[in-house]
Motif scaffolding. Structure first.
Motif, PDB file in Angstrom:
ATOM      1  N   ARG A  25      31.709  41.493  41.417  1.00 41.87           N
ATOM      2  CA  ARG A  25      31.224  40.252  40.819  1.00 41.87           C
ATOM      3  C   ARG A  25      30.443  40.475  39.747  1.00 41.87           C
ATOM      4  O   ARG A  25      29.577  39.211  39.360  1.00 41.87           O
ATOM      5  N   ILE A  28      32.877  41.695  36.321  1.00 43.06           N
ATOM      6  CA  ILE A  28      34.051  41.132  36.286  1.00 43.06           C
ATOM      7  C   ILE A  28      33.302  39.474  36.426  1.00 43.06           C
ATOM      8  O   ILE A  28      34.044  39.342  37.363  1.00 43.06           O
ATOM      9  N   PRO A  29      32.387  39.035  36.443  1.00 39.47           N
ATOM     10  CA  PRO A  29      31.908  37.541  36.839  1.00 39.47           C
ATOM     11  C   PRO A  29      33.010  36.577  36.979  1.00 39.47           C
ATOM     12  O   PRO A  29      32.494  35.739  38.091  1.00 39.47           O
ATOM     13  N   ASP A  30      33.832  36.492  35.792  1.00 43.74           N
ATOM     14  CA  ASP A  30      35.174  35.504  35.802  1.00 43.74           C
ATOM     15  C   ASP A  30      35.435  35.754  37.397  1.00 43.74           C
ATOM     16  O   ASP A  30      36.550  36.642  37.740  1.00 43.74           O
ATOM     17  N   GLU A  31      35.741  35.119  38.357  1.00 42.57           N
ATOM     18  CA  GLU A  31      36.734  35.206  39.722  1.00 42.57           C
ATOM     19  C   GLU A  31      37.963  34.907  39.596  1.00 42.57           C
ATOM     20  O   GLU A  31      38.922  35.563  40.149  1.00 42.57           O
ATOM     21  N   GLU A  32      38.194  34.379  38.582  1.00 37.24           N
ATOM     22  CA  GLU A  32      39.987  34.559  38.087  1.00 37.24           C
ATOM     23  C   GLU A  32      40.001  35.628  38.004  1.00 37.24           C
ATOM     24  O   GLU A  32      41.662  36.195  37.926  1.00 37.24           O
ATOM     25  N   LYS A  33      39.728  35.860  36.320  1.00 38.12           N
ATOM     26  CA  LYS A  33      39.604  37.479  35.861  1.00 38.12           C
ATOM     27  C   LYS A  33      39.528  38.741  36.883  1.00 38.12           C
ATOM     28  O   LYS A  33      40.512  39.535  36.935  1.00 38.12           O
ATOM     29  N   ARG A  34      39.020  38.549  38.381  1.00 37.47           N
ATOM     30  CA  ARG A  34      39.034  39.588  39.137  1.00 37.47           C
ATOM     31  C   ARG A  34      39.618  39.953  39.975  1.00 37.47           C
ATOM     32  O   ARG A  34      40.360  40.541  40.224  1.00 37.47           O
ATOM     33  N   ARG A  35      40.471  38.659  40.091  1.00 39.06           N
ATOM     34  CA  ARG A  35      41.268  38.565  41.474  1.00 39.06           C
ATOM     35  C   ARG A  35      42.216  39.422  40.764  1.00 39.06           C
ATOM     36  O   ARG A  35      43.479  39.593  40.937  1.00 39.06           O
ATOM     37  N   TRP A  36      42.882  38.729  38.817  1.00 41.32           N
ATOM     38  CA  TRP A  36      43.689  39.515  38.209  1.00 41.32           C
ATOM     39  C   TRP A  36      43.676  41.069  38.381  1.00 41.32           C
ATOM     40  O   TRP A  36      44.664  41.645  38.170  1.00 41.32           O
TER      41      TRP A  36
END
Length: 203
Positions: A25, A28-36
């Motif tokens: 978190r 990679i603060p961006d949630e979508e990129k982190r999920r990817w």
């Protein structure tokens, strides 16, 4: 039902909290990129191979070869592993220690990379209280494979019919039962207490 003499605990998500998202978190603060990232790169399937004994160096190299732009995030998994295990589950630990104090034969069986288990044992001193532990990374076999359950029985002289296994994964619970053990699915400490009572174990 045979009288239970041996109680075997899983560790992650039973005795200590584990969540790989915690450091990411920040990384990679961006949630979508982190999920990817977790779906395509540092996947559970990739991570489990370290539990099976693959080195982190080899694991990182495999991913970096395909995703060179993500090299730092890939290396961040092991580098920031300590943040993924922030605390113990005090109520579960209390149950385990009470069982030891009551004279039950308590051991642990865990899917864990060898080096991160050493780190966890240094941080969480209660992991030294049971009679011993089988670490998947040390023997290069993982739950729910039959081999790891049979190894644990042999290593610690258990009677499977007099053994109960506690794990948060339904697949691992079924694996233990297929090996002739009793087993319960861990969801929380209160439910575990009730499950143990059902086997004649009062805490």
């Amino acid at each position: 039902m045979s009288e239970i003499r041996h109680i075997v605990f899983d560790i992650g998500k039973v005795l200590i909290h584990y969540d790989p998202e915690l450091p990411y978190r920040r990384l990679i603060p961006d949630e979508e990129k982190r999920r990817w990232f977790f779906a395509e790169i540092c996947t559970p399937e990739w991570n489990i191979e370290q539990d099976r004994g693959r080195t982190w160096e080899e694991a990182e190299a495999l991913l970096i070869a395909d995703y060179p732009d993500e090299a730092e995030n890939i290396r961040g998994f092991r580098r920031n592993w300590h943040e993924m295990v922030p605390h113990a589950y005090k109520e579960s630990v209390a149950i385990m220690e009470t069982l030891i104090d009551q004279g039950y034969d308590v051991t642990m069986l865990t899917n864990f990379a060898s080096d991160t288990f050493i780190e966890a044992r240094e941080r969480f001193t209660f992991l030294a209280r049971p009679r011993g532990v089988t670490v998947s990374g040390d023997i290069r076999a993982i739950k729910p494979d039959r081999a790891i359950f049979d190894h644990h029985v042999t290593a610690f002289g258990l009677d499977p019919k007099a053994t109960i296994f506690i794990d948060d994964s339904a697949k691992n619970v079924e694996g233990a039962r297929a090996a002739g053990w009793n087993a319960v699915l861990f969801t929380n400490a209160e439910t575990l207490r009730k499950d143990l009572v059902g086997y004649g174990i009062e805490i």
